[in-house]
Design a protein around this motif. Structure first.
Motif, PDB file in Angstrom:
ATOM      1  N   HIS A 127     -13.356   6.948  -3.435  1.00 31.49           N
ATOM      2  CA  HIS A 127     -12.097   7.561  -3.856  1.00 31.49           C
ATOM      3  C   HIS A 127     -11.201   7.849  -2.651  1.00 31.49           C
ATOM      4  O   HIS A 127      -9.996   7.564  -2.687  1.00 31.49           O
ATOM      5  CB  HIS A 127     -12.371   8.850  -4.656  1.00 31.49           C
ATOM      6  CG  HIS A 127     -11.115   9.527  -5.102  1.00 31.49           C
ATOM      7  ND1 HIS A 127     -10.317   9.018  -6.104  1.00 31.49           N
ATOM      8  CD2 HIS A 127     -10.508  10.652  -4.658  1.00 31.49           C
ATOM      9  CE1 HIS A 127      -9.271   9.811  -6.263  1.00 31.49           C
ATOM     10  NE2 HIS A 127      -9.370  10.813  -5.403  1.00 31.49           N
ATOM     11  N   ALA A 128     -11.777   8.404  -1.596  1.00 26.18           N
ATOM     12  CA  ALA A 128     -11.001   8.709  -0.389  1.00 26.18           C
ATOM     13  C   ALA A 128     -10.464   7.432   0.254  1.00 26.18           C
ATOM     14  O   ALA A 128      -9.325   7.390   0.733  1.00 26.18           O
ATOM     15  CB  ALA A 128     -11.865   9.484   0.608  1.00 26.18           C
ATOM     16  N   ARG A 185      -9.793   4.552  -1.312  1.00 22.56           N
ATOM     17  CA  ARG A 185      -8.694   4.045  -2.156  1.00 22.56           C
ATOM     18  C   ARG A 185      -7.418   4.849  -1.943  1.00 22.56           C
ATOM     19  O   ARG A 185      -6.319   4.289  -1.859  1.00 22.56           O
ATOM     20  CB  ARG A 185      -9.099   4.084  -3.624  1.00 22.56           C
ATOM     21  CG  ARG A 185      -9.936   2.929  -4.041  1.00 22.56           C
ATOM     22  CD  ARG A 185      -9.891   2.719  -5.548  1.00 22.56           C
ATOM     23  NE  ARG A 185     -10.653   1.544  -5.869  1.00 22.56           N
ATOM     24  CZ  ARG A 185     -11.733   1.545  -6.647  1.00 22.56           C
ATOM     25  NH1 ARG A 185     -12.129   2.659  -7.216  1.00 22.56           N
ATOM     26  NH2 ARG A 185     -12.386   0.426  -6.877  1.00 22.56           N
ATOM     27  N   THR A 186      -7.541   6.163  -1.893  1.00 20.19           N
ATOM     28  CA  THR A 186      -6.389   7.021  -1.676  1.00 20.19           C
ATOM     29  C   THR A 186      -5.730   6.686  -0.345  1.00 20.19           C
ATOM     30  O   THR A 186      -4.507   6.539  -0.262  1.00 20.19           O
ATOM     31  CB  THR A 186      -6.798   8.504  -1.716  1.00 20.19           C
ATOM     32  OG1 THR A 186      -7.367   8.793  -3.006  1.00 20.19           O
ATOM     33  CG2 THR A 186      -5.611   9.419  -1.468  1.00 20.19           C
ATOM     34  N   TYR A 187      -6.540   6.536   0.702  1.00 18.93           N
ATOM     35  CA  TYR A 187      -6.004   6.198   2.034  1.00 18.93           C
ATOM     36  C   TYR A 187      -5.240   4.870   1.973  1.00 18.93           C
ATOM     37  O   TYR A 187      -4.125   4.772   2.467  1.00 18.93           O
ATOM     38  CB  TYR A 187      -7.157   6.107   3.049  1.00 18.93           C
ATOM     39  CG  TYR A 187      -6.752   5.490   4.347  1.00 18.93           C
ATOM     40  CD1 TYR A 187      -6.124   6.237   5.336  1.00 18.93           C
ATOM     41  CD2 TYR A 187      -6.985   4.131   4.592  1.00 18.93           C
ATOM     42  CE1 TYR A 187      -5.715   5.657   6.531  1.00 18.93           C
ATOM     43  CE2 TYR A 187      -6.583   3.546   5.787  1.00 18.93           C
ATOM     44  CZ  TYR A 187      -5.959   4.306   6.749  1.00 18.93           C
ATOM     45  OH  TYR A 187      -5.559   3.717   7.939  1.00 18.93           O
ATOM     46  N   ASN A 247      -3.979   3.254  -0.652  1.00 20.00           N
ATOM     47  CA  ASN A 247      -2.799   3.318  -1.518  1.00 20.00           C
ATOM     48  C   ASN A 247      -1.653   4.099  -0.882  1.00 20.00           C
ATOM     49  O   ASN A 247      -0.498   3.900  -1.241  1.00 20.00           O
ATOM     50  CB  ASN A 247      -3.159   3.917  -2.883  1.00 20.00           C
ATOM     51  CG  ASN A 247      -4.002   2.952  -3.694  1.00 20.00           C
ATOM     52  OD1 ASN A 247      -3.871   1.739  -3.575  1.00 20.00           O
ATOM     53  ND2 ASN A 247      -4.883   3.494  -4.515  1.00 20.00           N
ATOM     54  N   ASP A 248      -1.957   4.988   0.066  1.00 19.18           N
ATOM     55  CA  ASP A 248      -0.928   5.772   0.746  1.00 19.18           C
ATOM     56  C   ASP A 248      -0.324   5.045   1.942  1.00 19.18           C
ATOM     57  O   ASP A 248       0.650   5.530   2.535  1.00 19.18           O
ATOM     58  CB  ASP A 248      -1.490   7.120   1.203  1.00 19.18           C
ATOM     59  CG  ASP A 248      -1.725   8.075   0.036  1.00 19.18           C
ATOM     60  OD1 ASP A 248      -1.226   7.783  -1.081  1.00 19.18           O
ATOM     61  OD2 ASP A 248      -2.421   9.092   0.232  1.00 19.18           O
TER      62      ASP A 248
END
Length: 181
Positions: free
Chosen positions: A171-172, A174-176, A178-179
């Motif tokens: 999750h972390a 993917r978040t990184y 996508n940002d």
């Protein structure tokens, strides 16, 4: 030998551990071949006949000395599993993203410095092994792959923010990604 091309109904061919430096052109005649195992040979170039094997589902080229993947790889439209562990790859062709059926891609122990953005088009990709390469970053597009489990990234000189995200799980990561701008 060239006679291998006469085995037209062959589905699985294991030529691993044979010190092969090339393949006979007639391999391209094996229209029904689904699995080709060429592990632990002496291949330095991608064997051209492979690109004619449109029904290939699994291709094992681990432990060779292959330096480049040709654009003709896109002809392998049914390919699900591609193992290129322990070769000399420094880059992937942009067209790799056209392998729509690809679910497992093993590129560990190569010399990759960058991945093409098109890797984010591999919607069915579940497994990605990038251990022991020279990657410092990943393309933003990787964050869009919903089927992808946490990629294997150990042994890469990842930038500190990416390393931190990777250490904190899928999750972390993917978040990184996508940002990223």
């Amino acid at each position: 030998p060239e006679a291998i091309g006469r085995l037209e109904n062959l589905r699985i061919l294991n030529l691993s551990h044979n010190r092969l430096s090339a393949l006979p052109e007639s391999i391209g005649n094996l229209a029904f071949l689904e699995v080709l195992d060429l592990r632990s040979n002496a291949l330095t170039m991608w064997p051209d006949p492979i690109s004619l094997l449109a029904n290939l589902r699994a291709l094992f080229l681990d432990h060779n000395r292959i330096q480049d993947i040709p654009k003709s790889i896109v002809r392998l439209s049914n390919l699900y599993s591609l193992l290129l562990w322990d070769n000399l790859l420094t880059e992937l062709p942009e067209c790799i993203g056209q392998l729509a059926e690809l679910g497992a891609l093993n590129l560990g122990n190569n010399q990759l410095r960058i991945l093409p953005a098109s890797i984010g088009q591999l919607a069915n990709l579940e497994s990605l092994d990038l251990i022991n390469n020279r990657l410092t970053a990943l393309p933003k597009s990787l964050g869009q792959l919903k089927a992808l489990k946490l990629p294997e990234l150990r042994g890469n000189p990842l930038n500190s923010a990416l390393q931190s995200a990777y250490n904190n799980g899928l999750h972390a990561l993917r978040t990184y990604l996508n940002d990223l701008k």
